[in-house]
Design a protein around this motif. Structure first.
Motif, PDB file in Angstrom:
ATOM      1  N   ILE A   3     -59.284 -40.988 -20.149  1.00  0.00           N
ATOM      2  CA  ILE A   3     -60.276 -41.728 -19.361  1.00  0.00           C
ATOM      3  C   ILE A   3     -59.845 -42.040 -17.880  1.00  0.00           C
ATOM      4  O   ILE A   3     -58.522 -42.115 -17.697  1.00  0.00           O
ATOM      5  N   HIS A   4     -60.787 -41.687 -17.122  1.00  0.00           N
ATOM      6  CA  HIS A   4     -60.678 -41.567 -15.707  1.00  0.00           C
ATOM      7  C   HIS A   4     -60.766 -43.018 -15.218  1.00  0.00           C
ATOM      8  O   HIS A   4     -60.087 -43.846 -14.519  1.00  0.00           O
ATOM      9  N   HIS A   5     -62.114 -43.751 -15.463  1.00  0.00           N
ATOM     10  CA  HIS A   5     -62.233 -45.214 -15.243  1.00  0.00           C
ATOM     11  C   HIS A   5     -63.350 -45.763 -15.751  1.00  0.00           C
ATOM     12  O   HIS A   5     -64.029 -45.057 -16.639  1.00  0.00           O
ATOM     13  N   ILE A   6     -63.464 -47.023 -15.861  1.00  0.00           N
ATOM     14  CA  ILE A   6     -64.394 -47.851 -16.448  1.00  0.00           C
ATOM     15  C   ILE A   6     -65.397 -48.562 -15.322  1.00  0.00           C
ATOM     16  O   ILE A   6     -64.890 -49.197 -14.537  1.00  0.00           O
ATOM     17  N   ALA A   7     -66.486 -48.504 -15.449  1.00  0.00           N
ATOM     18  CA  ALA A   7     -67.569 -49.070 -14.497  1.00  0.00           C
ATOM     19  C   ALA A   7     -68.346 -50.298 -15.052  1.00  0.00           C
ATOM     20  O   ALA A   7     -68.651 -50.235 -16.240  1.00  0.00           O
ATOM     21  N   ILE A   8     -68.270 -51.365 -14.216  1.00  0.00           N
ATOM     22  CA  ILE A   8     -68.651 -52.598 -14.800  1.00  0.00           C
ATOM     23  C   ILE A   8     -69.391 -53.094 -13.670  1.00  0.00           C
ATOM     24  O   ILE A   8     -69.048 -53.208 -12.415  1.00  0.00           O
ATOM     25  N   ILE A   9     -70.572 -53.585 -14.027  1.00  0.00           N
ATOM     26  CA  ILE A   9     -71.229 -54.328 -13.001  1.00  0.00           C
ATOM     27  C   ILE A   9     -71.576 -55.701 -13.042  1.00  0.00           C
ATOM     28  O   ILE A   9     -71.646 -56.184 -14.109  1.00  0.00           O
ATOM     29  N   GLY A  10     -71.022 -56.374 -12.223  1.00  0.00           N
ATOM     30  CA  GLY A  10     -71.010 -58.019 -12.216  1.00  0.00           C
ATOM     31  C   GLY A  10     -72.301 -58.588 -11.750  1.00  0.00           C
ATOM     32  O   GLY A  10     -73.070 -58.111 -10.796  1.00  0.00           O
ATOM     33  N   SER A  11     -72.630 -59.770 -12.365  1.00  0.00           N
ATOM     34  CA  SER A  11     -73.884 -60.267 -11.852  1.00  0.00           C
ATOM     35  C   SER A  11     -73.674 -61.067 -10.650  1.00  0.00           C
ATOM     36  O   SER A  11     -74.570 -61.473  -9.802  1.00  0.00           O
ATOM     37  N   ASN A  12     -72.481 -61.654 -10.131  1.00  0.00           N
ATOM     38  CA  ASN A  12     -72.188 -62.287  -9.109  1.00  0.00           C
ATOM     39  C   ASN A  12     -70.719 -61.623  -8.489  1.00  0.00           C
ATOM     40  O   ASN A  12     -69.817 -61.509  -9.040  1.00  0.00           O
ATOM     41  N   TYR A  13     -70.848 -60.743  -7.397  1.00  0.00           N
ATOM     42  CA  TYR A  13     -69.803 -59.824  -6.953  1.00  0.00           C
ATOM     43  C   TYR A  13     -68.507 -60.665  -6.835  1.00  0.00           C
ATOM     44  O   TYR A  13     -67.583 -60.314  -7.020  1.00  0.00           O
ATOM     45  N   GLU A  14     -68.699 -61.661  -5.932  1.00  0.00           N
ATOM     46  CA  GLU A  14     -67.678 -62.457  -5.343  1.00  0.00           C
ATOM     47  C   GLU A  14     -66.827 -62.884  -6.740  1.00  0.00           C
ATOM     48  O   GLU A  14     -65.756 -63.097  -6.774  1.00  0.00           O
ATOM     49  N   VAL A  15     -67.693 -63.497  -7.610  1.00  0.00           N
ATOM     50  CA  VAL A  15     -67.064 -64.100  -8.779  1.00  0.00           C
ATOM     51  C   VAL A  15     -66.156 -63.116  -9.707  1.00  0.00           C
ATOM     52  O   VAL A  15     -64.927 -63.416  -9.979  1.00  0.00           O
ATOM     53  N   SER A  16     -66.708 -61.895  -9.720  1.00  0.00           N
ATOM     54  CA  SER A  16     -66.220 -60.960 -10.727  1.00  0.00           C
ATOM     55  C   SER A  16     -65.136 -60.221  -9.804  1.00  0.00           C
ATOM     56  O   SER A  16     -64.097 -60.100 -10.336  1.00  0.00           O
ATOM     57  N   LYS A  17     -65.161 -60.030  -8.539  1.00  0.00           N
ATOM     58  CA  LYS A  17     -63.993 -59.716  -7.814  1.00  0.00           C
ATOM     59  C   LYS A  17     -62.650 -60.667  -7.924  1.00  0.00           C
ATOM     60  O   LYS A  17     -61.668 -60.290  -8.153  1.00  0.00           O
ATOM     61  N   LYS A  18     -63.207 -61.740  -7.813  1.00  0.00           N
ATOM     62  CA  LYS A  18     -62.071 -63.048  -7.983  1.00  0.00           C
ATOM     63  C   LYS A  18     -61.156 -62.823  -9.238  1.00  0.00           C
ATOM     64  O   LYS A  18     -60.047 -62.916  -9.434  1.00  0.00           O
ATOM     65  N   PHE A  19     -62.214 -62.839 -10.410  1.00  0.00           N
ATOM     66  CA  PHE A  19     -61.588 -62.713 -11.673  1.00  0.00           C
ATOM     67  C   PHE A  19     -60.822 -61.320 -11.968  1.00  0.00           C
ATOM     68  O   PHE A  19     -59.646 -61.659 -12.402  1.00  0.00           O
ATOM     69  N   TYR A  20     -61.111 -60.282 -11.441  1.00  0.00           N
ATOM     70  CA  TYR A  20     -60.402 -58.846 -11.907  1.00  0.00           C
ATOM     71  C   TYR A  20     -59.153 -58.917 -11.082  1.00  0.00           C
ATOM     72  O   TYR A  20     -58.340 -58.501 -11.365  1.00  0.00           O
TER      73      TYR A  20
END
Length: 125
Positions: A3-20
């Protein structure tokens, strides 16, 4: 094949960025803003291994996760100590399921979810 990568689309970029990055501790490889798509693309890694592409798009449609729907079911991370990882995530404010034992491997695991309710599994190495 790997597997090279997994793509995820977040509904709120800043919230998802902080989470990950802050909650899960993934490392940022690169972050770009694609003006023509009004979209961020954040490449993340665990250690030196490229793992996730986190995207933002204006008004992405919701994807049901419960009841379980067709498609990607969940994302699983392997960890050395399941109990410690669960406690760490609880201390960071996540709601984590109880630890279970895989009936076929005897390994411990538990589930939580990301800010968009994508199920995340943490599985004993």
């Amino acid at each position: 094949m790997k597997i090279h990568h997994i793509a995820i689309i977040g509904s709120n970029y800043e919230v998802s960025k902080k989470f990950y990055t802050e909650t899960l501790g993934l490392n940022i490889i690169r972050e770009v803003y694609r003006e023509e798509r009004q979209s961020y693309k954040l490449d993340l890694a665990i250690g030196d291994h490229y793992v996730i592409e986190l995207f933002s798009f204006p008004d992405p449609p919701k994807r049901p996760s419960r009841p379980e729907s067709c498609g990607l079911r969940h994302l699983a991370f392997s960890v050395e100590n399941v109990s410690e990882k669960r406690q760490e995530l609880i201390e960071k404010g996540l709601d984590c399921e109880e630890i279970r034992i895989d009936e076929f491997t005897g390994k411990e695991f538990f589930f939580t979810q990301d800010p968009d309710q994508l199920p995340l599994e943490f599985y004993e190495m």
